[in-house]
Design a protein around this motif. Structure first.
Motif: not given
Length: 549
Positions: A249-254, A272-274, A276-291
């Motif tokens: 959320s913070t990186l999108v605003i920046e 900042e882009g790097q 963002f990618k790292q945070a995306c990987n964490i969120v996507h990994r969590f959601t993908r595993t649950v699904v």
């Protein structure tokens, strides 16, 4: 104009790929030719493509400037730079919107340099034809929404056309009243955890607290339970997943505020882009595993229930279906469901759209009631009357319609402090608004929710907190688009009933258990992805004795 915008996108894509190719070529040829020759070649190609890009931008800018002459244009720095840098995400930026509304009443054109041409609208009569336009000609523009795509994918929030229509049909049953009723218990539970923490802090002498920090964690807790049936314990301890959501959320605003970072090629190579990618990987990994785990669970154990089974005289509690279950079970007209990737995108969007906006709404309601003790007392009396002679303080779904004055206070707070300040749209056809003005296809339409809610032509004394505006007698002649905290039309917020239910539960239980007074610091509004306050929104808590039966 649409063809022109498409060509611009093609040029950008070619430039990105060419720069990547030149970098790869440099690594390959560096042993064979001088660095100087390689740099000359690279510079020549880049300059040619950038020059073409600049020419296209200037031509587009001239075209939009000509076609938007039917709208008033606020003074600019110069023809080229336009209003670049004048839209500020600060208290002063919101005050500038107030001045814009007082000066132009309904709409104006706005130019962010030669890059983006906008029409800003802040009157119900002007925003109505835009928000009610068919979804088939409505497009989410990339300026304000594109930065979310690597995180949220091709979800309901970001998709268009038939893809959006299919997703909307598949997701709508997940927000049916019968489903939302089950979530009220979760809202009660998460509120109880937050209030227990507040009682402990007050007992320790820390009665002054930032509402946003506590309520954001509480709404995240609720959403994790509603979405994944996951107990994160995030209100008491941190987690990698929670930290990643806040980071994104913070990186999108920046990124939105740095014009050079609008260029993907440059952004993804920045620190900042790097991140963002790292945070995306964490969120996507969590959601993908649950699904994936939940799909396997459904195959082996069958569908969950959303009620209590009393077959054979013995009460047996089934697991209640959560958001992931409902998406896994949804089917379209042809019997096709959502893929794991599509479900992941919708779950990530639900988490993004549901926690910050609701937390902002709740925080500002409590702030406004702290400023008006008479309204706070009246809400508290309404809640206490409702819960009188109950064995439990928990609210039920049916209770929410029995809080009319509390609901009026919530709505007035959503008007005065709208969590989302604006929504943007593009249209594939020209749109006509009052006065015979025409918004050309391809223009960005910035529908100012804040400006509409503070328009003195619609709301007398717009900066005054007055819940009686939403008394049914006072509302009956008001425009249907004077109050749009959740947008309106076919692309309105699908989760608005979910949000309003959580708002009522949390506000009601908070007022029953605590008295809120101002925190003793100046409050300066901070419009980011949602409306916050600079340095936090600090209030003083006083624990109340729960009325005895």
């Amino acid at each position: 104009m649409v063809l022109f915008l498409y060509r611009m996108a093609v040029i950008d894509a070619v430039l990105d790929r060419l720069l990547d190719g030149l970098l790869a070529l440099g690594r390959l040829l560096s042993p064979l030719c001088s660095l100087f020759v390689l740099l000359q070649l690279s510079a020549l190609v880049v300059v040619l493509l950038l020059s073409l890009r600049v020419v296209c931008l200037l031509w587009s800018h001239a075209q939009f400037t000509r076609r938007l002459r039917c709208f008033s244009k606020p003074p600019t720095q110069n023809w080229l730079m336009g209003h670049l840098g004048e839209m500020r995400s600060t208290e002063e930026g919101l005050q500038a919107v107030d001045q814009l509304v007082r000066t132009y009443s309904h709409s104006c054109s706005w130019f962010l340099g030669p890059f983006y041409s906008l029409v800003r609208l802040f009157h119900p009569d002007y925003i109505k034809p835009l928000l009610l336009a068919p979804a088939s000609i409505t497009v989410k523009d990339e300026l304000f929404y594109g930065f979310l795509r690597p995180w949220l994918g091709q979800s309901l929030l970001l998709s268009n056309g038939e893809d959006w229509s299919r997703r909307r049909r598949l997701l709508t049953p997940a927000f049916h009243f019968d489903i939302l009723k089950n979530y009220v218990k979760i809202f009660n539970h998460s509120s109880n955890i937050m209030h227990s923490k507040w009682r402990r802090l007050v007992a320790e002498g820390e009665s002054r607290q930032d509402m946003f920090s506590h309520i954001s964690l509480m709404t995240l807790d609720s959403l994790l339970r509603c979405t994944f049936s996951y107990n994160s314990n995030c209100q008491e301890s941190s987690s990698e997943y929670i930290a990643a959501i806040f980071e994104l959320s913070t990186l999108v605003i920046e990124r939105r505020g740095r014009i050079l970072h609008h260029w993907d090629w440059l952004y993804w190579r920045s620190p900042e882009g790097q991140r963002f990618k790292q945070a995306c990987n964490i969120v996507h990994r969590f959601t993908r595993t649950v699904v994936q785990e939940r799909r396997a669970q459904l195959l082996h154990q069958g569908e969950p229930e959303s009620h209590t089974d009393t077959t054979g005289g013995e009460e047996k509690r089934k697991r209640v279906a959560d958001f992931i279950d409902l998406l896994l079970l949804s089917k379209d007209e042809e019997g096709h469901g959502l893929t794991d990737e599509e479900i992941k995108a919708e779950a990530d969007t639900f988490m993004f759209g549901g926690h910050d906006t609701t937390a902002s709404g709740i925080s500002w309601v409590l702030y406004n009631l702290s400023q008006h003790q008479d309204y706070q007392d009246r809400c508290r009396a309404e809640v206490n009357d409702l819960l009188q002679d109950r064995e439990t303080e928990d609210l039920d779904w049916e209770d929410l319609s029995s809080l009319p004055f509390t609901t009026m206070c919530i709505k007035e707070s959503l008007r005065l402090h709208s969590p989302v300040s604006a929504v943007t749209r593009r249209y594939t056809k020209d749109i006509t608004v009052p006065g015979g003005r025409v918004i050309p296809q391809g223009s960005i339409c910035l529908v100012s929710i804040y400006g509409t809610h503070h328009n003195p032509e619609i709301w007398p004394d717009p900066d005054v907190y007055n819940p009686m505006r939403f008394d049914p007698e006072n509302s009956k002649d008001r425009s249907s688009h004077a109050f749009i905290p959740f947008s309106s039309g076919p692309r309105n917020c699908i989760g608005q009933k979910f949000a309003m239910a959580e708002l009522r539960v949390v506000v009601a239980l908070t007022l029953r258990r605590f008295r809120l007074t101002p925190g003793g610091v100046e409050v300066r509004r901070l419009p980011q992805l949602v409306l916050r306050a600079e340095g936090g929104l600090w209030l003083t808590l006083e624990t109340l004795d729960t009325p005895q039966d």
